[in-house]
Design a protein around this motif. Structure first.
Motif, short mmCIF file in Angstrom:
data_model
loop_
_atom_site.label_atom_id
_atom_site.label_comp_id
_atom_site.label_asym_id
_atom_site.label_seq_id
_atom_site.Cartn_x
_atom_site.Cartn_y
_atom_site.Cartn_z
N ALA A 154 -33.62 -25.84 39.50
CA ALA A 154 -32.84 -24.38 39.07
C ALA A 154 -32.67 -24.80 37.36
O ALA A 154 -32.32 -25.79 37.07
CB ALA A 154 -31.63 -24.29 39.73
N THR A 155 -32.80 -23.65 36.60
CA THR A 155 -32.26 -23.76 35.01
C THR A 155 -31.34 -22.82 34.98
O THR A 155 -30.85 -22.79 33.88
CB THR A 155 -33.63 -23.03 34.28
OG1 THR A 155 -33.78 -21.81 34.64
CG2 THR A 155 -34.87 -23.94 34.66
N VAL A 168 -32.55 -25.92 50.75
CA VAL A 168 -32.94 -27.29 50.23
C VAL A 168 -31.83 -28.41 50.40
O VAL A 168 -30.87 -28.12 50.67
CB VAL A 168 -33.09 -27.05 48.71
CG1 VAL A 168 -34.27 -26.22 48.61
CG2 VAL A 168 -32.06 -26.66 48.06
N ASP A 169 -32.40 -29.73 50.47
CA ASP A 169 -31.36 -30.70 50.64
C ASP A 169 -30.70 -30.96 49.26
O ASP A 169 -29.64 -31.74 49.53
CB ASP A 169 -32.16 -31.78 51.11
CG ASP A 169 -32.62 -31.74 52.44
OD1 ASP A 169 -32.06 -31.26 53.48
OD2 ASP A 169 -33.93 -31.80 52.56
N ALA A 170 -31.10 -30.68 48.18
CA ALA A 170 -30.58 -31.16 46.76
C ALA A 170 -31.26 -30.33 45.86
O ALA A 170 -32.52 -29.64 46.22
CB ALA A 170 -30.96 -32.59 46.50
N ILE A 171 -30.60 -30.20 44.53
CA ILE A 171 -31.05 -29.13 43.76
C ILE A 171 -31.40 -30.12 42.24
O ILE A 171 -30.29 -30.81 41.86
CB ILE A 171 -30.24 -28.14 43.32
CG1 ILE A 171 -30.37 -27.18 44.50
CG2 ILE A 171 -30.88 -27.09 42.10
CD1 ILE A 171 -29.18 -26.16 44.61
N THR A 172 -32.46 -29.97 41.59
CA THR A 172 -32.65 -30.81 40.40
C THR A 172 -32.47 -29.72 39.26
O THR A 172 -32.80 -28.55 39.39
CB THR A 172 -34.11 -31.16 39.96
OG1 THR A 172 -34.43 -32.20 41.06
CG2 THR A 172 -34.09 -31.69 38.58
N LEU A 173 -31.00 -29.81 38.72
CA LEU A 173 -30.96 -28.80 37.53
C LEU A 173 -31.34 -29.20 36.11
O LEU A 173 -31.05 -30.30 35.81
CB LEU A 173 -29.32 -29.13 37.20
CG LEU A 173 -28.57 -28.33 38.42
CD1 LEU A 173 -26.77 -28.76 38.22
CD2 LEU A 173 -28.56 -26.95 38.87
N GLN A 174 -32.39 -28.22 35.68
CA GLN A 174 -33.26 -28.51 34.55
C GLN A 174 -32.48 -28.01 33.58
O GLN A 174 -32.62 -26.75 33.30
CB GLN A 174 -34.48 -28.15 34.75
CG GLN A 174 -35.50 -28.70 33.62
CD GLN A 174 -36.70 -28.12 33.70
OE1 GLN A 174 -36.77 -26.82 33.68
NE2 GLN A 174 -37.82 -28.81 33.45
N GLY A 175 -31.90 -28.85 32.53
CA GLY A 175 -31.15 -28.27 31.17
C GLY A 175 -32.15 -27.94 30.35
O GLY A 175 -33.10 -28.36 30.31
#
Ligand SMILES: Cc1cc2nc3c(=O)[nH]c(=O)nc-3n(C[C@H](O)[C@H](O)[C@H](O)COP(=O)(O)O)c2cc1C
Length: 342
Positions: A154-155, A168-175
């Motif tokens: 996610a952004t 989802v099990d986890a989320i990558t936060l893309q700065g």
């Protein structure tokens, strides 16, 4: 590691980012996983057969868990003759300089997602990660049934919420600091440009699943600071680009050398926003002559390949985040040991 991520049994709360297009070599993925992080295969541009071969290659080097990463497919854009003509004339001088013919250009513009997904199901990595949207319910179910942990990207806090709701099990936060393609769901949307600290703080209010922070994280103290702000883990790409195992080409490595790298986001290479070191192609190509993703990506592939072959950084996508400092040029395991001192 917290929550579902603990199941992976990693020694360090670190995901070495999937870096499609070369940098994520089997050696880098395996070295990262063997050193206690989660290595990631960047399979976005890979055929099903290539995904299978890559996975076997990683498994021959490590028995530790790793991720496979895909780009979610959107409906393919229509490219009309006038737009293509404009793109051809805009890039004609570069093709002439590189001795390239005008390309035969037609759809499909990328690998078939369904076939790629089937290859990932057969490969059964511990983790499936993806960018550019939400995975369909049917695919979520299939990935879950195959025993994979599922991580979306996610952004914005709104994208994080949509991913959480999808299961989802986890989320990558893309700065906004992050190198490579921006994971924005809508390919035609403007970038919300949210930096990682702000994105994490706002997403923590919305999402309950573990959040993985990405973007500009370069050192052990960067890691400790973002974990203290509530991230469950970090995902790092740029810091690993110059490691000995990375598949980063010689002109790309040369462009990354030094302490400061002047980066910005551009659509010039692929049609989607991505952050990289400024170069001639990025600075010269008129935004109005850029086709939508993934048509532009296919259209510029010959130019990028010829630029690499010539040893020139001028027409290469030099993906890199905003993080400064000399990049580590030794083995990835040494970098990981430095990031997490005992
Ligand atoms: C060369 C390069 C290629 C990348 N390719 C992918 C990719 O294929 N899939 C993906 O999810 N993220 C990709 N990313 C983005 C990373 O997942 C991550 O968001 C980013 O590297 C974090 O910022 P940093 O580069 O400042 O560490 C790429 C990043 C780089 C630098």
């Amino acid at each position: 590691m917290q929550g579902t991520l603990a199941k992976l049994g990693l020694r360090h709360p670190l995901i070495v980012a999937p870096m499609a297009g070369g940098p994520s070599s089997p050696a880098l993925v395996a070295a990262s996983s063997s050193a206690g992080a989660l290595g990631s295969i960047g399979a976005a541009y890979s055929s099903p057969a290539a995904i299978e071969e890559f996975t076997q290659n990683v498994r021959a080097r490590t028995d530790r868990p790793f991720a496979i990463n895909l780009f979610i497919q959107h409906p393919q854009p229509e490219v009309d003759a006038a737009t293509l003509e404009r793109a051809i004339s805009e890039t004609a001088k570069y093709r002439a300089e590189l001795g390239l013919p005008v390309p035969e250009f037609a759809a499909p513009y990328e690998e078939d997602f369904d076939r790629q997904f089937e290859a990932v199901l057969r490969a059964r990595p511990a983790v499936l990660s993806f960018v550019f949207g939400v995975l369909s319910t049917e695919y979520m179910r299939a990935a879950r049934k195959a025993g994979m942990l599922i991580i979306g990207t996610a952004t914005t806090p709104e994208e994080a919420l949509a991913l959480e709701e999808s299961g989802v099990d986890a989320i990558t936060l893309q700065g906004y600091e992050a190198g490579g393609h921006r994971g924005i769901f809508d390919p035609s949307a403007e970038d919300s440009e949210i930096g990682i600290e702000d994105l994490l703080a706002r997403s923590l209010k919305k999402a309950k699943v573990p959040l993985i922070a990405a973007g500009g994280i370069m050192t052990g103290s960067d890691i400790r600071s973002i974990l203290a702000r509530g991230a469950s883990a970090v995902q790092m790409g740029t810091a690993f680009l110059a490691t000995s195992e990375a598949g980063t080409s010689a002109p790309y490595r040369a462009a990354l050398a030094g302490v400061e790298r002047k980066t910005r986001t551009t659509r010039a290479f692929s049609g989607r926003f991505a952050r990289g070191v400024e170069n001639r192609f990025m600075n010269e190509v008129d935004a109005g002559a850029v086709m939508p993703f993934p048509a532009q990506n296919k259209f510029t592939r010959d130019i990028r390949a010829a630029s690499t072959a010539k040893g020139s950084p001028d027409f290469l996508s030099l993906w890199s985040g905003t993080g400064s400092g000399e990049l580590w040029r030794g083995p990835a395991s040494d970098l990981i040991a430095r990031l997490f001192p005992a």
